[in-house]
Design a protein around this motif. Structure first.
Motif, PDB file in Angstrom:
ATOM      1  N   PRO A  30      13.345   3.379  -0.344  1.00  0.00           N
ATOM      2  CA  PRO A  30      13.059   3.957  -1.666  1.00  0.00           C
ATOM      3  C   PRO A  30      11.616   3.749  -2.114  1.00  0.00           C
ATOM      4  CG  PRO A  30      15.115   2.741  -1.735  1.00  0.00           C
ATOM      5  CD  PRO A  30      14.493   2.470  -0.403  1.00  0.00           C
ATOM      6  N   LEU A  31      11.032   2.610  -1.791  1.00  0.00           N
ATOM      7  CA  LEU A  31       9.642   2.372  -2.183  1.00  0.00           C
ATOM      8  C   LEU A  31       8.703   3.332  -1.462  1.00  0.00           C
ATOM      9  CD1 LEU A  31       9.496  -1.521  -2.314  1.00  0.00           C
ATOM     10  CD2 LEU A  31       9.455   0.066  -4.230  1.00  0.00           C
ATOM     11  N   THR A  32       8.972   3.588  -0.187  1.00  0.00           N
ATOM     12  CA  THR A  32       8.150   4.527   0.574  1.00  0.00           C
ATOM     13  C   THR A  32       8.264   5.930  -0.018  1.00  0.00           C
ATOM     14  OG1 THR A  32       8.499   3.207   2.554  1.00  0.00           O
ATOM     15  CG2 THR A  32       7.728   5.458   2.873  1.00  0.00           C
ATOM     16  N   LEU A  33       9.465   6.334  -0.392  1.00  0.00           N
ATOM     17  CA  LEU A  33       9.641   7.649  -0.991  1.00  0.00           C
ATOM     18  C   LEU A  33       8.884   7.767  -2.315  1.00  0.00           C
ATOM     19  CD1 LEU A  33      13.403   8.398  -0.323  1.00  0.00           C
ATOM     20  CD2 LEU A  33      11.423   9.484   0.703  1.00  0.00           C
ATOM     21  N   LEU A  34       8.919   6.726  -3.135  1.00  0.00           N
ATOM     22  CA  LEU A  34       8.195   6.758  -4.401  1.00  0.00           C
ATOM     23  C   LEU A  34       6.694   6.870  -4.174  1.00  0.00           C
ATOM     24  CD1 LEU A  34      10.112   4.087  -6.515  1.00  0.00           C
ATOM     25  CD2 LEU A  34      10.031   6.547  -6.893  1.00  0.00           C
ATOM     26  N   VAL A  35       6.176   6.141  -3.209  1.00  0.00           N
ATOM     27  CA  VAL A  35       4.739   6.204  -2.912  1.00  0.00           C
ATOM     28  C   VAL A  35       4.363   7.593  -2.413  1.00  0.00           C
ATOM     29  CG1 VAL A  35       2.953   5.334  -1.358  1.00  0.00           C
ATOM     30  CG2 VAL A  35       4.491   3.739  -2.509  1.00  0.00           C
ATOM     31  N   LEU A  36       5.173   8.163  -1.542  1.00  0.00           N
ATOM     32  CA  LEU A  36       4.880   9.499  -1.017  1.00  0.00           C
ATOM     33  C   LEU A  36       4.956  10.559  -2.116  1.00  0.00           C
ATOM     34  CD1 LEU A  36       6.690   9.453   2.438  1.00  0.00           C
ATOM     35  CD2 LEU A  36       4.234   9.416   1.996  1.00  0.00           C
ATOM     36  N   GLN A  37       5.950  10.453  -2.997  1.00  0.00           N
ATOM     37  CA  GLN A  37       6.057  11.413  -4.097  1.00  0.00           C
ATOM     38  C   GLN A  37       4.851  11.308  -5.026  1.00  0.00           C
ATOM     39  OE1 GLN A  37       9.827  10.604  -5.907  1.00  0.00           O
ATOM     40  NE2 GLN A  37      10.963  11.840  -4.428  1.00  0.00           N
ATOM     41  N   GLY A  38       4.424  10.091  -5.299  1.00  0.00           N
ATOM     42  CA  GLY A  38       3.238   9.903  -6.143  1.00  0.00           C
ATOM     43  C   GLY A  38       1.997  10.475  -5.491  1.00  0.00           C
ATOM     44  N   ALA A  39       1.852  10.271  -4.195  1.00  0.00           N
ATOM     45  CA  ALA A  39       0.692  10.814  -3.486  1.00  0.00           C
ATOM     46  C   ALA A  39       0.712  12.336  -3.487  1.00  0.00           C
ATOM     47  CB  ALA A  39       0.675  10.284  -2.057  1.00  0.00           C
ATOM     48  N   LEU A  40       1.884  12.935  -3.345  1.00  0.00           N
ATOM     49  CA  LEU A  40       1.975  14.392  -3.375  1.00  0.00           C
ATOM     50  C   LEU A  40       1.621  14.945  -4.756  1.00  0.00           C
ATOM     51  CD1 LEU A  40       5.166  15.028  -1.221  1.00  0.00           C
ATOM     52  CD2 LEU A  40       2.808  15.607  -0.654  1.00  0.00           C
ATOM     53  N   ARG A  41       2.053  14.257  -5.805  1.00  0.00           N
ATOM     54  CA  ARG A  41       1.700  14.700  -7.162  1.00  0.00           C
ATOM     55  C   ARG A  41       0.201  14.638  -7.386  1.00  0.00           C
ATOM     56  NH1 ARG A  41       6.350  11.305 -10.128  1.00  0.00           N
ATOM     57  NH2 ARG A  41       8.112  12.597  -9.526  1.00  0.00           N
ATOM     58  N   VAL A  42      -0.423  13.569  -6.940  1.00  0.00           N
ATOM     59  CA  VAL A  42      -1.878  13.431  -7.094  1.00  0.00           C
ATOM     60  C   VAL A  42      -2.580  14.514  -6.291  1.00  0.00           C
ATOM     61  CG1 VAL A  42      -3.837  11.949  -6.531  1.00  0.00           C
ATOM     62  CG2 VAL A  42      -1.804  10.972  -7.605  1.00  0.00           C
ATOM     63  N   ALA A  43      -2.103  14.796  -5.087  1.00  0.00           N
ATOM     64  CA  ALA A  43      -2.718  15.828  -4.247  1.00  0.00           C
ATOM     65  C   ALA A  43      -2.546  17.200  -4.887  1.00  0.00           C
ATOM     66  CB  ALA A  43      -2.097  15.813  -2.851  1.00  0.00           C
ATOM     67  N   ASP A  44      -1.393  17.467  -5.494  1.00  0.00           N
ATOM     68  CA  ASP A  44      -1.180  18.771  -6.160  1.00  0.00           C
ATOM     69  C   ASP A  44      -2.127  18.954  -7.342  1.00  0.00           C
ATOM     70  OD1 ASP A  44       0.761  19.648  -4.438  1.00  0.00           O
ATOM     71  OD2 ASP A  44       2.439  18.967  -5.675  1.00  0.00           O
ATOM     72  N   ARG A  45      -2.355  17.887  -8.089  1.00  0.00           N
ATOM     73  CA  ARG A  45      -3.260  17.993  -9.237  1.00  0.00           C
ATOM     74  C   ARG A  45      -4.700  18.136  -8.796  1.00  0.00           C
ATOM     75  NH1 ARG A  45      -0.673  13.438 -13.280  1.00  0.00           N
ATOM     76  NH2 ARG A  45       1.300  14.546 -13.593  1.00  0.00           N
ATOM     77  N   ALA A  46      -5.053  17.535  -7.657  1.00  0.00           N
ATOM     78  CA  ALA A  46      -6.437  17.586  -7.182  1.00  0.00           C
ATOM     79  C   ALA A  46      -6.782  18.980  -6.639  1.00  0.00           C
ATOM     80  CB  ALA A  46      -6.648  16.530  -6.111  1.00  0.00           C
ATOM     81  N   PHE A  47      -5.800  19.641  -6.070  1.00  0.00           N
ATOM     82  CA  PHE A  47      -6.049  20.963  -5.494  1.00  0.00           C
ATOM     83  C   PHE A  47      -5.426  21.975  -6.353  1.00  0.00           C
ATOM     84  CE2 PHE A  47      -5.927  18.019  -1.812  1.00  0.00           C
ATOM     85  CZ  PHE A  47      -7.251  18.140  -1.456  1.00  0.00           C
TER      86      PHE A  47
END
Length: 47
Positions: A30-47
């Motif tokens: 679950p911690l890995t999934l939360l980190v990956l989801q957070g990284a995807l959100r940051v990447a979506d906002r950056a691009f």
């Protein structure tokens, strides 16, 4: 009870080690999934 979880040298026995590995894997998923989801959100906002 605590004496049963230790081997002769004072370290954890095999059952306690297996339990620790299983618990670590259950928590890591679950911690890995939360980190990956957070990284995807940051990447979506950056691009």
């Amino acid at each position: 009870m605590l004496g049963e979880m230790r081997n002769r040298s004072g370290g954890p026995n095999w059952a306690l080690r297996v339990l620790a590995v299983v618990l670590a894997l259950l928590l890591a998923g679950p911690l890995t999934l939360l980190v990956l989801q957070g990284a995807l959100r940051v990447a979506d906002r950056a691009f």
